[in-house]
Design a protein around this motif. Structure first.
Motif, PDB file in Angstrom:
ATOM      1  N   ILE A 148      -9.021  -3.367   6.038  1.00  0.00           N
ATOM      2  CA  ILE A 148      -7.743  -4.339   6.564  1.00  0.00           C
ATOM      3  C   ILE A 148      -6.675  -4.241   5.398  1.00  0.00           C
ATOM      4  O   ILE A 148      -5.942  -4.484   5.742  1.00  0.00           O
ATOM      5  CB  ILE A 148      -9.084  -5.861   6.506  1.00  0.00           C
ATOM      6  N   ALA A 149      -7.232  -3.760   4.369  1.00  0.00           N
ATOM      7  CA  ALA A 149      -6.406  -3.992   3.227  1.00  0.00           C
ATOM      8  C   ALA A 149      -5.101  -2.670   3.490  1.00  0.00           C
ATOM      9  O   ALA A 149      -4.091  -3.065   2.908  1.00  0.00           O
ATOM     10  CB  ALA A 149      -7.753  -3.066   2.060  1.00  0.00           C
ATOM     11  N   ALA A 150      -5.614  -2.150   4.013  1.00  0.00           N
ATOM     12  CA  ALA A 150      -4.166  -0.966   4.224  1.00  0.00           C
ATOM     13  C   ALA A 150      -3.302  -0.806   4.948  1.00  0.00           C
ATOM     14  O   ALA A 150      -1.992  -0.009   4.773  1.00  0.00           O
ATOM     15  CB  ALA A 150      -5.460   0.621   4.569  1.00  0.00           C
TER      16      ALA A 150
ATOM     17  N   ALA B 177      -5.465 -14.283   1.514  1.00  0.00           N
ATOM     18  CA  ALA B 177      -4.732 -14.421   0.682  1.00  0.00           C
ATOM     19  C   ALA B 177      -3.917 -13.610  -0.558  1.00  0.00           C
ATOM     20  O   ALA B 177      -2.827 -14.099  -1.207  1.00  0.00           O
ATOM     21  CB  ALA B 177      -5.500 -15.684  -0.599  1.00  0.00           C
ATOM     22  N   ASP B 178      -4.510 -12.587  -0.753  1.00  0.00           N
ATOM     23  CA  ASP B 178      -4.440 -11.185  -1.581  1.00  0.00           C
ATOM     24  C   ASP B 178      -4.790 -10.038  -0.819  1.00  0.00           C
ATOM     25  O   ASP B 178      -5.160 -10.573  -0.147  1.00  0.00           O
ATOM     26  CB  ASP B 178      -4.022 -12.228  -2.633  1.00  0.00           C
ATOM     27  N   THR B 179      -3.920  -8.675  -1.091  1.00  0.00           N
ATOM     28  CA  THR B 179      -4.528  -7.677  -0.528  1.00  0.00           C
ATOM     29  C   THR B 179      -4.370  -6.696  -2.126  1.00  0.00           C
ATOM     30  O   THR B 179      -4.033  -6.680  -2.759  1.00  0.00           O
ATOM     31  CB  THR B 179      -3.992  -6.960   0.253  1.00  0.00           C
ATOM     32  N   ASP B 180      -5.485  -5.421  -2.669  1.00  0.00           N
ATOM     33  CA  ASP B 180      -5.175  -4.869  -2.927  1.00  0.00           C
ATOM     34  C   ASP B 180      -5.513  -3.136  -2.264  1.00  0.00           C
ATOM     35  O   ASP B 180      -6.851  -2.720  -2.264  1.00  0.00           O
ATOM     36  CB  ASP B 180      -6.781  -5.326  -4.253  1.00  0.00           C
ATOM     37  N   LYS B 181      -4.707  -2.290  -2.256  1.00  0.00           N
ATOM     38  CA  LYS B 181      -4.758  -1.168  -1.480  1.00  0.00           C
ATOM     39  C   LYS B 181      -5.497  -0.230  -1.997  1.00  0.00           C
ATOM     40  O   LYS B 181      -6.398   0.080  -1.328  1.00  0.00           O
ATOM     41  CB  LYS B 181      -3.796  -0.879  -0.674  1.00  0.00           C
TER      42      LYS B 181
ATOM     43  N   GLY C 284      -8.725  -1.196  -2.584  1.00  0.00           N
ATOM     44  CA  GLY C 284      -9.430  -2.010  -0.423  1.00  0.00           C
ATOM     45  C   GLY C 284      -9.737  -2.706  -0.486  1.00  0.00           C
ATOM     46  O   GLY C 284     -11.014  -3.006   0.279  1.00  0.00           O
ATOM     47  N   THR C 285      -9.446  -3.179  -1.010  1.00  0.00           N
ATOM     48  CA  THR C 285     -10.062  -4.982  -0.947  1.00  0.00           C
ATOM     49  C   THR C 285      -9.026  -6.241  -0.554  1.00  0.00           C
ATOM     50  O   THR C 285      -7.850  -6.498  -0.900  1.00  0.00           O
ATOM     51  CB  THR C 285     -10.423  -6.304  -2.404  1.00  0.00           C
ATOM     52  N   ILE C 286      -9.502  -7.383   0.292  1.00  0.00           N
ATOM     53  CA  ILE C 286      -8.885  -8.856   0.064  1.00  0.00           C
ATOM     54  C   ILE C 286      -9.093  -9.640  -0.183  1.00  0.00           C
ATOM     55  O   ILE C 286     -10.531 -10.057  -0.402  1.00  0.00           O
ATOM     56  CB  ILE C 286      -8.569  -8.653   1.991  1.00  0.00           C
ATOM     57  N   THR C 287      -8.634 -10.556  -0.382  1.00  0.00           N
ATOM     58  CA  THR C 287      -9.700 -11.883  -1.249  1.00  0.00           C
ATOM     59  C   THR C 287      -8.748 -13.131   0.184  1.00  0.00           C
ATOM     60  O   THR C 287      -7.413 -13.123   1.128  1.00  0.00           O
ATOM     61  CB  THR C 287      -7.995 -12.832  -2.191  1.00  0.00           C
TER      62      THR C 287
ATOM     63  N   ASP D  26     -19.113  -9.819  11.005  1.00  0.00           N
ATOM     64  CA  ASP D  26     -18.107  -9.208  11.061  1.00  0.00           C
ATOM     65  C   ASP D  26     -16.595  -9.807  10.811  1.00  0.00           C
ATOM     66  O   ASP D  26     -16.777 -11.043  10.492  1.00  0.00           O
ATOM     67  CB  ASP D  26     -17.775  -9.881  12.900  1.00  0.00           C
ATOM     68  N   VAL D  27     -15.860  -8.748  10.575  1.00  0.00           N
ATOM     69  CA  VAL D  27     -14.307  -9.052   9.916  1.00  0.00           C
ATOM     70  C   VAL D  27     -13.321  -8.628  10.562  1.00  0.00           C
ATOM     71  O   VAL D  27     -13.243  -7.371  10.581  1.00  0.00           O
ATOM     72  CB  VAL D  27     -14.544  -9.016   7.829  1.00  0.00           C
ATOM     73  N   CYS D  28     -12.816  -9.521  11.679  1.00  0.00           N
ATOM     74  CA  CYS D  28     -11.785  -8.632  12.378  1.00  0.00           C
ATOM     75  C   CYS D  28      -9.922  -9.126  11.488  1.00  0.00           C
ATOM     76  O   CYS D  28      -9.733  -9.806  11.025  1.00  0.00           O
ATOM     77  CB  CYS D  28     -11.209  -8.286  13.491  1.00  0.00           C
ATOM     78  N   GLY D  29      -9.757  -7.823  11.627  1.00  0.00           N
ATOM     79  CA  GLY D  29      -8.127  -7.827  10.978  1.00  0.00           C
ATOM     80  C   GLY D  29      -7.623  -6.442  10.655  1.00  0.00           C
ATOM     81  O   GLY D  29      -7.921  -5.302  10.747  1.00  0.00           O
ATOM     82  N   PRO D  30      -6.326  -6.763   9.983  1.00  0.00           N
ATOM     83  CA  PRO D  30      -5.541  -7.527  10.260  1.00  0.00           C
ATOM     84  C   PRO D  30      -4.653  -8.124  11.573  1.00  0.00           C
ATOM     85  O   PRO D  30      -4.709  -7.354  12.493  1.00  0.00           O
ATOM     86  CB  PRO D  30      -4.107  -7.200   9.654  1.00  0.00           C
ATOM     87  N   LEU D  31      -4.896  -9.087  11.751  1.00  0.00           N
ATOM     88  CA  LEU D  31      -4.140  -9.987  12.755  1.00  0.00           C
ATOM     89  C   LEU D  31      -3.096 -10.756  13.017  1.00  0.00           C
ATOM     90  O   LEU D  31      -2.970 -11.374  12.065  1.00  0.00           O
ATOM     91  CB  LEU D  31      -6.012 -10.955  13.762  1.00  0.00           C
ATOM     92  N   GLY D  32      -2.604 -11.242  13.651  1.00  0.00           N
ATOM     93  CA  GLY D  32      -1.086 -12.037  13.641  1.00  0.00           C
ATOM     94  C   GLY D  32       0.382 -11.386  13.504  1.00  0.00           C
ATOM     95  O   GLY D  32      -0.299  -9.456  13.666  1.00  0.00           O
TER      96      GLY D  32
END
Length: 283
Positions: free
Chosen positions: A26-28, A52-56, A59-62, A86-92
């Motif tokens: 997701i972070a990518a 709220a934030d990402t760190d490519k 490889g993390t998301i907040t 389950d964590v699905c994304g990024p969406l929208g």
């Protein structure tokens, strides 16, 4: 895909928490404005949270959430090292960000947990080189989120608290009005937070003829536009928040309909939460 919780931090004890998730897939690709849909366990419901934030690099998301219903209560019970099923994304659709330079002044308004979601968007405008003014609000200083984080990169951070314990006493619309009166060069306003707040801001900015984007928190199930649960009327047309949004022109959103739909299952949500609390008590 199961995702591990790498870090958990209580921002407002018993009320609001921040999770850093190990989600390189997701972070990518995640951009400001994107959201994810979570399912905590096999019996859990699917529900959305804005990133709220990402760190490519790591490889993390907040994500930041308000402990409010059954799902967020169960999420709050998890600890560092636990997994979300389950964590699905990024969406929208991501936020439309213009690289306008410092002459492109953007006011990003956030209220409640919406401040965390707004943080990612404000950072995107900053990285594009735009002049970013953050306006954040809460009932009191102790309930204010992300002031330090926003202060690191925003050109200005304006604060409003209901009790006057920090910044000006009043609502976020108060410093917003003052700034719009002082500065005729504001190019756009972005607002994320409780629906009444976004509605009030959209009405205000329409008077100033300033383009305004709002990020909607419609009810969602599948997140792919198939169930229709997240439908909202924008400029007289039916849109789906999950695939057409979550961001829309605030001057064209039917907020009356949105508020009505959001309250449709309030009684059932309360009943579900009470049932969960009873089950936990039985153990």
């Amino acid at each position: 895909m199961a995702v591990k919780i790498l870090k958990k931090e209580s921002l407002i004890p018993g009320r609001t928490s921040r999770l850093v998730l190990d989600a390189p897939h997701i972070a990518a690709t995640a951009k400001p404005g994107h959201f994810i849909i979570l399912r905590i366990n096999e019996n859990g419901e699917r529900f959305p949270l804005t990133i709220a934030d990402t760190d490519k690099e790591n490889g993390t998301i907040t994500i930041v959430y308000l402990v409010m219903g059954t799902s967020t209560t169960i999420l709050e019970e998890l600890k560092e090292g636990d997994e979300i099923l389950d964590v699905c994304g990024p969406l929208g659709r991501p936020t439309h960000i213009i690289n306008g330079g410092k002459q492109h002044k953007v006011i990003c308004v956030g209220g409640g947990t919406g401040v965390a979601a707004m943080h990612h968007i404000a950072k995107g405008h900053h990285q594009a080189g735009n002049y970013v003014i953050a306006v954040i609000g809460a009932r009191s200083k102790d309930l204010l989120l992300y002031y330090n984080e926003l202060s690191k990169f925003c050109d200005e951070v304006l604060v409003a608290t209901n009790d006057g314990s920090m910044g000006v006493q009043g609502m976020v619309t108060d410093p917003l009005i003052e700034r719009l009166n002082q500065d005729k060069d504001i190019k756009e306003v972005v607002a994320i937070g409780p629906v009444p707040m976004m509605e009030a801001i959209a009405k205000l900015t329409k008077e100033y003829n300033v383009p305004t984007t709002v990020s909607l928190n419609s009810l969602m199930v599948d997140g792919m536009g198939m169930c229709g649960a997240c439908r909202v009327t924008v400029d007289g047309e039916t849109k789906f928040t999950c695939v057409d949004g979550p961001e829309f022109d605030g001057h064209k959103v039917d907020f009356v309909e949105l508020k009505s739909r959001l309250s449709s299952f309030r009684d059932r949500e309360t009943e579900s939460l009470e049932h969960h609390k009873c089950q936990c008590g039985a153990h």
